[in-house]
Design an enzyme around this catalytic site. Structure first.
Site, PDB file in Angstrom:
ATOM      1  N   VAL A 117      -0.881  -1.044  17.429  1.00  0.00           N
ATOM      2  CA  VAL A 117      -1.934  -0.813  16.653  1.00  0.00           C
ATOM      3  C   VAL A 117      -2.195  -2.138  15.529  1.00  0.00           C
ATOM      4  O   VAL A 117      -1.147  -2.659  15.043  1.00  0.00           O
ATOM      5  CB  VAL A 117      -1.264   0.118  15.587  1.00  0.00           C
ATOM      6  CG1 VAL A 117      -2.144   0.484  14.181  1.00  0.00           C
ATOM      7  CG2 VAL A 117      -0.710   1.624  16.129  1.00  0.00           C
ATOM      8  N   HIS A 133       0.972  -1.345  -0.090  1.00  0.00           N
ATOM      9  CA  HIS A 133      -0.132   0.023   0.185  1.00  0.00           C
ATOM     10  C   HIS A 133       0.988   1.353   0.044  1.00  0.00           C
ATOM     11  O   HIS A 133       0.407   2.214   0.338  1.00  0.00           O
ATOM     12  CB  HIS A 133      -0.938  -0.051   1.245  1.00  0.00           C
ATOM     13  CG  HIS A 133      -1.962  -0.935   1.031  1.00  0.00           C
ATOM     14  ND1 HIS A 133      -1.794  -2.362   1.343  1.00  0.00           N
ATOM     15  CD2 HIS A 133      -3.349  -0.892   0.837  1.00  0.00           C
ATOM     16  CE1 HIS A 133      -2.928  -2.894   1.315  1.00  0.00           C
ATOM     17  NE2 HIS A 133      -3.939  -2.296   0.575  1.00  0.00           N
ATOM     18  N   ASP A 168      -3.937  -4.055  12.485  1.00  0.00           N
ATOM     19  CA  ASP A 168      -4.355  -3.392  10.965  1.00  0.00           C
ATOM     20  C   ASP A 168      -4.522  -4.830  10.210  1.00  0.00           C
ATOM     21  O   ASP A 168      -3.681  -5.403   9.833  1.00  0.00           O
ATOM     22  CB  ASP A 168      -3.454  -2.636  10.337  1.00  0.00           C
ATOM     23  CG  ASP A 168      -3.877  -2.237   8.969  1.00  0.00           C
ATOM     24  OD1 ASP A 168      -5.080  -2.632   8.679  1.00  0.00           O
ATOM     25  OD2 ASP A 168      -3.280  -1.511   8.409  1.00  0.00           O
TER      26      ASP A 168
END
Length: 328
Positions: free
Chosen positions: A171, A44, A173
């Site tokens: 985090v 990404h 994801d």
């Protein structure tokens, strides 16, 4: 090969400025793409950049568009993304959710008619940097079969959960498939087998061959029926809260992933009470025995390692994709 972070960002910005981006929006978008590669999420970052530019050329992404508020209901607001660049809409949505959370303790922004947000973790880090706990998710085009089916009927709808932490934010994801599509494409490109089965081949056999899985379009939902059910519920929540398109509507429109729906929920964190609890959880989790030289990592820990190395040694890039960007 590796290139300096500032050079990577500068090339992205140069290309975006040639496609009607303003100076500020080009700089922000370029920074997000460069950050994604810097943190090791190449699928990404650089590897997704040319596709993003193609979507601009096809009129799926409007570089000069801005999101607009549709409805405000206290700590919940509905916005229309107006097909602006997905990562800019997501950044603005998260910033507004943070603002509402600091005013009310919690804030929720639901946005429709937006575009791919690239790495969802970007917005988890954004909220955690602001001292907020966050839950955010997006729907997608139908690109994964629901459990029991052989044809795509649900979106591989990413879920992000982040908790701020002094020693490095936590985090998570995650895609709803065992491997995100970007990760499958990366393994296909490198001609590398997956560590575990990630889907089915055309004959219906579980496979570690990313190319075969992409060809069959039969990704394996994470947790089998559990991932399938969670993907469906995330689609429902994103659609209902935003008043936007469902996975079905996105898929049936023009077979391209655009005009998606997203939700950003922020909660103001109480750092005085949370810090010791978070450390207790991480420390206890890491006491477990390991095998085969493996290591116990909390979500986001490896990201920080990749970031540190990229800034010290340069950001790893695929030679051919990097040449393509330099020629754009």
């Amino acid at each position: 090969m590796r290139v300096p972070y500032h050079q990577l960002k500068a090339e992205f910005k140069r290309v975006l400025l040639s496609h009607k981006f303003t100076e500020s929006s080009a700089d922000e978008c370029a920074g997000i793409f460069a950050d994604n590669s810097r943190d090791g999420v190449h699928s990404h970052g650089l590897n997704r950049f040319t596709e993003f530019v193609d979507h601009i050329k096809m009129g799926l992404v409007y570089p000069d568009a801005e999101p607009s508020m549709v409805n405000a209901m206290g700590a919940l607001e509905q916005w229309d993304g107006n097909q602006a660049p997905g990562m800019l809409n997501a950044r603005k949505s998260m910033a507004r959710a943070i603002e509402l959370a600091k005013q009310n303790g919690i804030g929720c922004i639901a946005i429709k008619n937006t575009n791919h947000w690239m790495r969802g973790g970007t917005y988890g880090w954004q909220a955690a940097d602001a001292g907020c706990i966050v839950i955010c998710f997006t729907n997608t085009i139908a690109n994964m079969p629901p459990w029991g089916s052989t044809q795509p009927g649900i979106g591989n709808n990413p879920l992000v959960i982040a908790v701020p932490r002094k020693g490095g934010h936590v985090v998570l994801d995650m895609a709803m498939s065992q491997y995100a599509i970007g990760k499958l494409k990366q393994h296909e490109q490198n001609n590398e087998p997956l560590p575990q089965a990630g889907g089915y081949d055309k004959d219906g056999n579980l496979s570690t061959d990313a190319a075969m899985i992409l060809e069959s379009k039969r990704l394996l939902p994470a947790g089998f029926w559990k991932g399938s059910g969670l993907a469906m519920l995330l689609d429902m929540l994103a659609t209902v809260l935003s008043g936007g398109n469902s996975t079905a509507a996105i898929t049936q429109a023009d077979k391209r992933e655009t005009k998606v729906s997203q939700v950003f929920i922020c909660i103001k964190a109480d750092h005085n009470n949370n810090d010791s609890l978070i450390e207790e959880i991480i420390s206890y989790t890491k006491t477990g025995a390991t095998e085969h030289g493996s290591e116990i990592l909390y979500p986001g820990e490896n990201t920080l390692r990749n970031r540190e190395r990229s800034l010290a040694e340069g950001v790893w890039v695929d030679d051919e994709i990097w040449k393509t960007v330099l020629w754009m």
